[in-house]
Design a protein around this motif. Structure first.
Motif, PDB file in Angstrom:
ATOM      1  N   ALA A  98       0.827  -1.208   0.000  1.00  0.00           N
ATOM      2  CA  ALA A  98       0.000   0.000   0.000  1.00  0.00           C
ATOM      3  C   ALA A  98       0.862   1.259   0.000  1.00  0.00           C
ATOM      4  O   ALA A  98       0.543   2.242  -0.692  1.00  0.00           O
ATOM      5  CB  ALA A  98      -0.920  -0.011   1.220  1.00  0.00           C
ATOM      6  N   LEU A  99       1.939   1.246   0.754  1.00  0.00           N
ATOM      7  CA  LEU A  99       2.814   2.419   0.809  1.00  0.00           C
ATOM      8  C   LEU A  99       3.527   2.638  -0.525  1.00  0.00           C
ATOM      9  O   LEU A  99       3.691   3.777  -0.973  1.00  0.00           O
ATOM     10  CB  LEU A  99       3.842   2.253   1.932  1.00  0.00           C
ATOM     11  CG  LEU A  99       3.281   2.261   3.362  1.00  0.00           C
ATOM     12  CD1 LEU A  99       4.378   1.970   4.372  1.00  0.00           C
ATOM     13  CD2 LEU A  99       2.611   3.594   3.673  1.00  0.00           C
ATOM     14  N   ASP A 100       3.950   1.545  -1.157  1.00  0.00           N
ATOM     15  CA  ASP A 100       4.571   1.661  -2.477  1.00  0.00           C
ATOM     16  C   ASP A 100       3.595   2.300  -3.467  1.00  0.00           C
ATOM     17  O   ASP A 100       3.958   3.210  -4.229  1.00  0.00           O
ATOM     18  CB  ASP A 100       4.992   0.285  -2.999  1.00  0.00           C
ATOM     19  CG  ASP A 100       6.298  -0.202  -2.383  1.00  0.00           C
ATOM     20  OD1 ASP A 100       7.091   0.643  -1.942  1.00  0.00           O
ATOM     21  OD2 ASP A 100       6.517  -1.431  -2.354  1.00  0.00           O
ATOM     22  N   SER A 101       2.356   1.819  -3.457  1.00  0.00           N
ATOM     23  CA  SER A 101       1.347   2.349  -4.382  1.00  0.00           C
ATOM     24  C   SER A 101       1.076   3.829  -4.114  1.00  0.00           C
ATOM     25  O   SER A 101       0.951   4.634  -5.051  1.00  0.00           O
ATOM     26  CB  SER A 101       0.052   1.547  -4.259  1.00  0.00           C
ATOM     27  OG  SER A 101       0.247   0.202  -4.654  1.00  0.00           O
ATOM     28  N   ALA A 102       0.995   4.193  -2.834  1.00  0.00           N
ATOM     29  CA  ALA A 102       0.737   5.591  -2.481  1.00  0.00           C
ATOM     30  C   ALA A 102       1.893   6.481  -2.930  1.00  0.00           C
ATOM     31  O   ALA A 102       1.682   7.581  -3.452  1.00  0.00           O
ATOM     32  CB  ALA A 102       0.519   5.723  -0.979  1.00  0.00           C
ATOM     33  N   ALA A 103       3.122   6.019  -2.705  1.00  0.00           N
ATOM     34  CA  ALA A 103       4.286   6.807  -3.101  1.00  0.00           C
ATOM     35  C   ALA A 103       4.308   7.012  -4.612  1.00  0.00           C
ATOM     36  O   ALA A 103       4.596   8.119  -5.103  1.00  0.00           O
ATOM     37  CB  ALA A 103       5.563   6.106  -2.633  1.00  0.00           C
ATOM     38  N   GLU A 104       3.989   5.973  -5.367  1.00  0.00           N
ATOM     39  CA  GLU A 104       3.987   6.089  -6.821  1.00  0.00           C
ATOM     40  C   GLU A 104       2.829   6.969  -7.298  1.00  0.00           C
ATOM     41  O   GLU A 104       2.985   7.771  -8.224  1.00  0.00           O
ATOM     42  CB  GLU A 104       3.893   4.698  -7.432  1.00  0.00           C
ATOM     43  CG  GLU A 104       5.165   3.872  -7.214  1.00  0.00           C
ATOM     44  CD  GLU A 104       4.966   2.395  -7.500  1.00  0.00           C
ATOM     45  OE1 GLU A 104       3.870   2.037  -7.995  1.00  0.00           O
ATOM     46  OE2 GLU A 104       5.902   1.607  -7.240  1.00  0.00           O
ATOM     47  N   ARG A 105       1.696   6.826  -6.651  1.00  0.00           N
ATOM     48  CA  ARG A 105       0.513   7.601  -7.051  1.00  0.00           C
ATOM     49  C   ARG A 105       0.739   9.101  -6.851  1.00  0.00           C
ATOM     50  O   ARG A 105       0.314   9.919  -7.680  1.00  0.00           O
ATOM     51  CB  ARG A 105      -0.687   7.123  -6.239  1.00  0.00           C
ATOM     52  CG  ARG A 105      -2.006   7.746  -6.635  1.00  0.00           C
ATOM     53  CD  ARG A 105      -3.189   6.965  -6.059  1.00  0.00           C
ATOM     54  NE  ARG A 105      -3.139   6.810  -4.601  1.00  0.00           N
ATOM     55  CZ  ARG A 105      -2.841   5.681  -3.980  1.00  0.00           C
ATOM     56  NH1 ARG A 105      -2.535   4.595  -4.678  1.00  0.00           N
ATOM     57  NH2 ARG A 105      -2.832   5.608  -2.662  1.00  0.00           N
ATOM     58  N   HIS A 106       1.411   9.457  -5.764  1.00  0.00           N
ATOM     59  CA  HIS A 106       1.629  10.878  -5.453  1.00  0.00           C
ATOM     60  C   HIS A 106       2.984  11.390  -5.937  1.00  0.00           C
ATOM     61  O   HIS A 106       3.276  12.577  -5.786  1.00  0.00           O
ATOM     62  CB  HIS A 106       1.515  11.101  -3.942  1.00  0.00           C
ATOM     63  CG  HIS A 106       0.140  10.881  -3.394  1.00  0.00           C
ATOM     64  ND1 HIS A 106      -0.913  11.735  -3.650  1.00  0.00           N
ATOM     65  CD2 HIS A 106      -0.365   9.893  -2.601  1.00  0.00           C
ATOM     66  CE1 HIS A 106      -1.999  11.295  -3.047  1.00  0.00           C
ATOM     67  NE2 HIS A 106      -1.703  10.184  -2.396  1.00  0.00           N
ATOM     68  N   GLY A 107       3.807  10.508  -6.478  1.00  0.00           N
ATOM     69  CA  GLY A 107       5.133  10.928  -6.924  1.00  0.00           C
ATOM     70  C   GLY A 107       6.038  11.329  -5.776  1.00  0.00           C
ATOM     71  O   GLY A 107       6.829  12.272  -5.898  1.00  0.00           O
TER      72      GLY A 107
END
Length: 358
Positions: free
Chosen positions: A143-152
């Motif tokens: 989930a953290l990986d996805s959030a980091a990628e989603r927000h750049g």
């Protein structure tokens, strides 16, 4: 009058990490330098930390609502604007307790009140692979990986403390793991150096004290005291027993062991990487005689990498698997091949060690 010493300590730890992140983003280093020379202030045009200022790097904090992560969030909220860094937060709802969605919403509200933006809650489904703790960890990092990628995001801050590091070392020791497991958690890890752990040199009590000094509300996860979880038993019973038997300083000593072990493991990994090309023939096959000549610690690292390259999942490849493969080199008696996780097999053929999909 300055801030409480505990508050000053957590802010300094975060400030150092933010400086590191800015150094790795040269386009923003001039703004960091201006902040340093002007007592921490940046021009009004550069103080925007909301989503509209796309020039500044975004740093997210992973926050459960507990004392460690709320302390980290407060320090990030204080330090980031002074360096022209955007600060946001993510809380992960594991769905493992009744009302977890309500608590996640409360964490979002608290992070927003600190001035973080963007802030979001991400719900995950926790599987069963590797046990409840490992499954929850895998879901959380996903989930953290996805959030980091989603927000750049340039980085995600994690609130692991020196106490967490000591627990990790003991857990690795109890499993009979190698030196890499004893090295605990790295201050910087993940793809692209995504994850940063500013508090690895701070004890848990310091961070909790910082929250109390700032009247920051925190949530104590009942799982942290649940004896059904190995880490909880270690935290509540194991470490206190060790300190009672050996005296104070056990946590600090274990954290120091982690750093020393990490230095040694890094050196051995580099040695193994250099050695790998020297033990292969022109066709790329591993030569048994040359492998035998390597020191065991280096040879086993070469074997592990070869197994992973062939398709064995790193998380399922344990020391006992590598030891069995190693016996094809050091204890050869004509034995059959070794089955490894991921349908990988290792066998000895004509002076060569073949590791491939079975």
């Amino acid at each position: 009058m300055g801030p409480h010493p505990a508050v000053a300590a957590i802010r300094l730890a975060v400030r150092r990490v933010l400086h590191d992140i800015l150094t790795e983003h040269p386009a923003h280093s001039a703004r960091a330098a201006h902040a340093a020379h002007s007592g921490g202030a940046v021009p009004a045009a550069s103080r925007r930390t909301g989503p509209g200022d796309r020039r500044a790097p975004l740093v997210l904090v992973a926050c459960s609502g507990g004392a460690d992560s709320m302390g980290l969030a407060s320090a990030l909220a204080f330090e980031a604007p002074k360096l022209g860094v955007r600060a946001g937060g993510v809380t992960v709802d594991h769905g493992l307790q009744a009302g977890s969605d309500i608590r996640a919403a409360e964490v979002v509200a608290r992070l927003t009140a600190l001035g973080l933006d963007p802030v979001e809650s991400v719900a995950v489904s926790v599987g069963r692979d590797g046990g409840p703790e490992a499954a929850a960890r895998d879901a959380r990092y996903g989930a953290l990986d996805s959030a980091a990628e989603r927000h750049g995001a340039a980085a995600v801050l994690l609130a692991h403390t020196r106490d967490d590091q000591a627990e990790t070392v003991l857990l690795g020791l109890a499993r009979g793991s190698g030196i890499r497991s004893l090295s605990g958690m790295a201050a910087v890890s993940g793809a692209g150096r995504r994850y940063r752990r500013p508090f690895l040199q701070l004890d848990r009590q310091t961070v909790r004290t910082a929250c109390l000094a700032q009247s920051i509300p925190v949530w104590d996860d009942p799982h942290n005291a649940d004896p059904a979880y190995t880490r909880s038993r270690l935290r509540q019973e194991g470490l206190p027993a060790l300190e009672k038997a050996l005296g104070k300083g056990v946590v600090e000593a274990l954290a120091r062991t982690a750093q020393l072990s990490r230095d040694d493991a890094d050196a051995l990994d580099a040695w193994a990487a250099d050695a790998e090309s020297t033990v292969r023939d022109d066709a790329g096959q591993l030569e048994v005689e040359k492998l035998f000549a390597l020191p065991p610690a280096v040879r086993r690292r070469v074997l592990r990498k070869a197994a992973i390259t062939a398709g064995a999942p790193a998380g399922s490849l344990f020391a006992r698997h590598i030891e069995e493969v190693d016996r094809l080199i050091t204890g050869w008696r004509g034995q059959s091949g070794i089955n490894l996780p991921g349908r990988v097999e290792a066998l000895r053929q004509g002076g060569r060690l073949v590791i491939r999909q079975g």
